[in-house]
Design an enzyme around this catalytic site. Sequence first.
Site, PDB file in Angstrom:
ATOM      1  CG  ASP A 146      -1.619  -1.444   1.128  1.00 15.74           C
ATOM      2  OD1 ASP A 146      -2.597  -1.739   0.580  1.00 15.74           O
ATOM      3  OD2 ASP A 146      -1.486  -2.238   2.200  1.00 15.74           O
ATOM      4  CG  HIS A 204      -3.243  -5.414   2.879  1.00 13.39           C
ATOM      5  ND1 HIS A 204      -2.902  -4.578   1.880  1.00 13.39           N
ATOM      6  CD2 HIS A 204      -3.618  -6.415   2.566  1.00 13.39           C
ATOM      7  CE1 HIS A 204      -3.081  -5.311   0.932  1.00 13.39           C
ATOM      8  NE2 HIS A 204      -3.463  -6.307   1.106  1.00 13.39           N
TER       9      HIS A 204
HETATM   10  P1  NAX Z   1      -2.001 -18.179  -4.435  1.00 14.79           P
HETATM   11  O1  NAX Z   1      -3.228 -19.010  -4.408  1.00 14.79           O
HETATM   12  O2  NAX Z   1      -1.422 -18.190  -5.836  1.00 14.79           O
HETATM   13  O3  NAX Z   1      -0.853 -19.124  -3.649  1.00 14.79           O
HETATM   14  C1  NAX Z   1      -1.200 -19.417  -2.177  1.00 14.79           C
HETATM   15  C2  NAX Z   1      -0.476 -20.693  -1.945  1.00 14.79           C
HETATM   16  O4  NAX Z   1      -0.756 -20.853  -0.577  1.00 14.79           O
HETATM   17  C3  NAX Z   1      -1.180 -21.799  -2.669  1.00 14.79           C
HETATM   18  O5  NAX Z   1      -0.127 -22.445  -3.453  1.00 14.79           O
HETATM   19  C4  NAX Z   1      -1.688 -22.726  -1.582  1.00 14.79           C
HETATM   20  O6  NAX Z   1      -1.608 -24.033  -1.736  1.00 14.79           O
HETATM   21  C5  NAX Z   1      -1.015 -22.345  -0.455  1.00 14.79           C
HETATM   22  N1  NAX Z   1      -1.523 -22.687   0.923  1.00 14.79           N
HETATM   23  C6  NAX Z   1      -2.941 -22.605   1.160  1.00 14.79           C
HETATM   24  N2  NAX Z   1      -2.883 -23.041   2.843  1.00 14.79           N
HETATM   25  C7  NAX Z   1      -1.695 -23.363   2.931  1.00 14.79           C
HETATM   26  C8  NAX Z   1      -1.191 -23.825   4.219  1.00 14.79           C
HETATM   27  N3  NAX Z   1      -2.194 -24.072   5.484  1.00 14.79           N
HETATM   28  N4  NAX Z   1       0.137 -23.881   4.275  1.00 14.79           N
HETATM   29  C9  NAX Z   1       1.012 -23.526   3.442  1.00 14.79           C
HETATM   30  N5  NAX Z   1       0.597 -23.184   2.207  1.00 14.79           N
HETATM   31  C10 NAX Z   1      -0.938 -22.875   2.060  1.00 14.79           C
HETATM   32  O7  NAX Z   1      -2.036 -16.890  -3.759  1.00 14.79           O
HETATM   33  P2  NAX Z   1      -1.228 -15.687  -3.876  1.00 14.79           P
HETATM   34  O8  NAX Z   1      -1.626 -14.609  -5.121  1.00 14.79           O
HETATM   35  O9  NAX Z   1       0.361 -16.187  -3.915  1.00 14.79           O
HETATM   36  O10 NAX Z   1      -1.506 -14.850  -2.544  1.00 14.79           O
HETATM   37  C11 NAX Z   1      -1.196 -15.337  -1.212  1.00 14.79           C
HETATM   38  C12 NAX Z   1      -1.880 -14.531  -0.121  1.00 14.79           C
HETATM   39  O11 NAX Z   1      -1.319 -13.250  -0.216  1.00 14.79           O
HETATM   40  C13 NAX Z   1      -3.483 -14.481  -0.242  1.00 14.79           C
HETATM   41  O12 NAX Z   1      -4.081 -14.306   0.992  1.00 14.79           O
HETATM   42  C14 NAX Z   1      -3.432 -12.901  -0.847  1.00 14.79           C
HETATM   43  O13 NAX Z   1      -4.811 -12.361  -0.586  1.00 14.79           O
HETATM   44  C15 NAX Z   1      -2.386 -12.324  -0.111  1.00 14.79           C
HETATM   45  N6  NAX Z   1      -2.081 -10.993  -0.516  1.00 14.79           N
HETATM   46  C16 NAX Z   1      -1.976 -10.187   0.379  1.00 14.79           C
HETATM   47  C17 NAX Z   1      -1.151  -8.752   0.120  1.00 14.79           C
HETATM   48  C18 NAX Z   1      -0.872  -7.849   1.303  1.00 14.79           C
HETATM   49  O14 NAX Z   1      -0.493  -6.733   1.072  1.00 14.79           O
HETATM   50  N7  NAX Z   1      -0.652  -8.069   2.583  1.00 14.79           N
HETATM   51  C19 NAX Z   1      -1.119  -8.623  -1.441  1.00 14.79           C
HETATM   52  C20 NAX Z   1      -0.921  -9.343  -2.404  1.00 14.79           C
HETATM   53  C21 NAX Z   1      -1.991 -10.599  -1.864  1.00 14.79           C
HETATM   54  O15 NAX Z   1      -3.190 -10.338  -2.412  1.00 14.79           O
END
Ligand code: NAX
Length: 307
Positions: free
Chosen positions: A161, A189
């Site tokens: 952000d 966030h």
């Molecule tokens: P993806 O869906 O591409 O990747 C997430 C990964 O996490 C997947 O490979 C999934 O299998 C894995 N996963 C699920 N449960 C798990 C567990 N218990 N232990 C270990 N791994 C697990 O998502 P991606 O685009 O990489 O985003 C990940 C997270 O970041 C989401 O929650 C998203 O909302 C969040 N974000 C946060 C941001 C921030 O500024 N704080 C910005 C970017 C993003 O939107």
Amino acid sequence: MAEPLRICITGGAGQIAYSLLYSICKGDVFGSNQPLTLLLLDIQPMMAVFGRCSDGTAGLCLFLCYKVDIVSTADPKIAFKNIDVAILVGAMPRKEGMERKDLLKANAKIFVEQGKALNEVAKKTVKVLVVGNPANTNCMVAQLNAPSIPATNFTCLTRLDMNRAKAQIASRLGTRVEQVKNVIIWGNHSSTQYPDVNHGVVDLGNGPVSIREAVKDDNWLNGDFVKTVQKRGAAIIAARKLSSAMSAAKAICDHMRDWWFGTPEGEIVSMGVVSDGSYGLPQGIVYSYPLTIGPNHKWEIKQDLDH
Ligand code: NAX
């Protein structure tokens, strides 16, 4: 040669991790002479991705840097064993028809389990950065489940952000993002955050001046600028049908590098941290504040800013 730093990235097979690994292996965060052991945690069905992917994760890292060892696992107690840094990206994304409370329930379970595993097997000095959404809440859940680790070692990502706010100002003034400093993100966030330019400066070639003075448009700064930053995440999802990955990875690197090496003199950065009651907020919630960081990984909330 220095001892390898043990760095765990959860969601290691996801799209943010795919962009993040390149920079971490290249030395952008911990320095190019620092050997690393990367522990990639994901859920069991994703283990096949680590095994099969020739240009992703392990293949990419080995190609880039011989000082990086890779371990991939679905067991948090292996992934968190003696780690120095945890970057908790893995979380369940909100799916169609899912309400926010459903997402909270599913993700709270993940962060309870991971908090407990960190408490049990990570170094007590571990630095934890929570990225998975809702990031502030997940950070608080993990922290409360890891009572043997200092609460100051838990942070969540609001740097994306902050970077977005700086980019808006730079674009408006036709300058580079690096020339814009000390923009603050207060709060969550989410779309309730407040991007604050009132202590920010920009250097357009003649030394730093206040952002308000340089922009000369309070209506824009108080209106569209704030709304654009607050809603940028949703706008990216609408355009890409995926959340931001490269910019999130860049923000993770910026956050961790500043935490590891400290902020430059006179500069403040924003991170979600466990509130000590500063600025009248309840103690214990995870809230994004302006911080300065010393060379020993110790951050301090910048006090007494008009708010
Ligand atoms: P993806 O869906 O591409 O990747 C997430 C990964 O996490 C997947 O490979 C999934 O299998 C894995 N996963 C699920 N449960 C798990 C567990 N218990 N232990 C270990 N791994 C697990 O998502 P991606 O685009 O990489 O985003 C990940 C997270 O970041 C989401 O929650 C998203 O909302 C969040 N974000 C946060 C941001 C921030 O500024 N704080 C910005 C970017 C993003 O939107």
